[in-house]
Design an enzyme around this catalytic site. Structure first.
Site: not given
Length: 209
Positions: A38, A106, A135
């Site tokens: 990511r 998710s 994040k």
């Protein structure tokens, strides 16, 4: 897809001065058995360089390699799968593009989890269980009740994610999680392999109980 217990996600901001592949290899040696790349900030060439390095690493250890968001990048490096958020490419469209590759979604509510299962997701992320700063676009914590509900109602694999630390892993496992995901607690550790072994130990203790 191959089953897993400990899902490690890259987070280079947590290990300045240490290389991405070096840290993720330590995680794998400690027991992480699926890796997600990511990266929300790097340019195209840098993303490709990093993804290729992680693809080679995960092939060497024969564990799944997942790319977050970047479907084209996942195809270019022949990743094993992609992971999508609720605001990303619709699952049906992603399936059309990636074929039989792994697709993870998710989820933050049981309706999202049920929809992902019905639409053919291979696994879901359930969270964030706790507050997390890994994040910027994170949603509010969903708590342990969501983990309990997912464990009762969802039949595909799910991984608990979001703010999971060694100090709270036991209560997440008690709520029904058999797979954990951690970022800062693993890649931000001075000993990523040791952190992973500690997570695996907690999962195994529950399995033996």
């Amino acid at each position: 897809m191959k089953d897993f217990r400990l899902y490690a996600i890259t987070g280079e901001n947590f290990h300045p001065g240490r290389g991405l592949a070096e840290v993720m290899e330590q995680a794998i040696l400690g027991g992480a058995d699926i890796i997600q790349f990511r990266d929300k900030h790097s340019g195209k060439e840098e993303l490709l360089r990093k993804a290729k390095a992680l693809r080679e690493l995960t092939r060497r250890y024969d564990i799944p390699f997942i790319v977050n968001d970047h479907v084209e990048l996942a195809l270019e490096v022949d990743a094993d799968g992609i992971h999508l958020g609720q605001g990303d490419l619709p699952l049906a469209e992603a399936r059309r593009i990636v074929g039989s590759k792994i697709i993870g979604i998710s989820t933050h509510a049981i309706e999202e989890a049920l929809a992902a299962q019905e639409q053919g997701a291979d696994y879901i992320g359930a969270g964030p269980v706790y507050a997390t700063r890994t994040k910027l676009d994170v949603v509010a914590p969903v708590g342990l009740d969501y983990i309990r509900e997912v464990s009762r109602r969802i039949s595909i694999p799910f991984v608990a994610i979001g703010g999971i630390k060694l100090g709270n892993a036991d209560e997440v496992i008690e709520a029904g999680a058999t797979r954990l995901c951690a970022i800062s607690e693993i890649v931000g550790s001075e000993d990523p392999a040791g952190a992973c072994r500690a997570f695996i130990d907690r999962l195994e203790r529950k399995e033996r109980a």
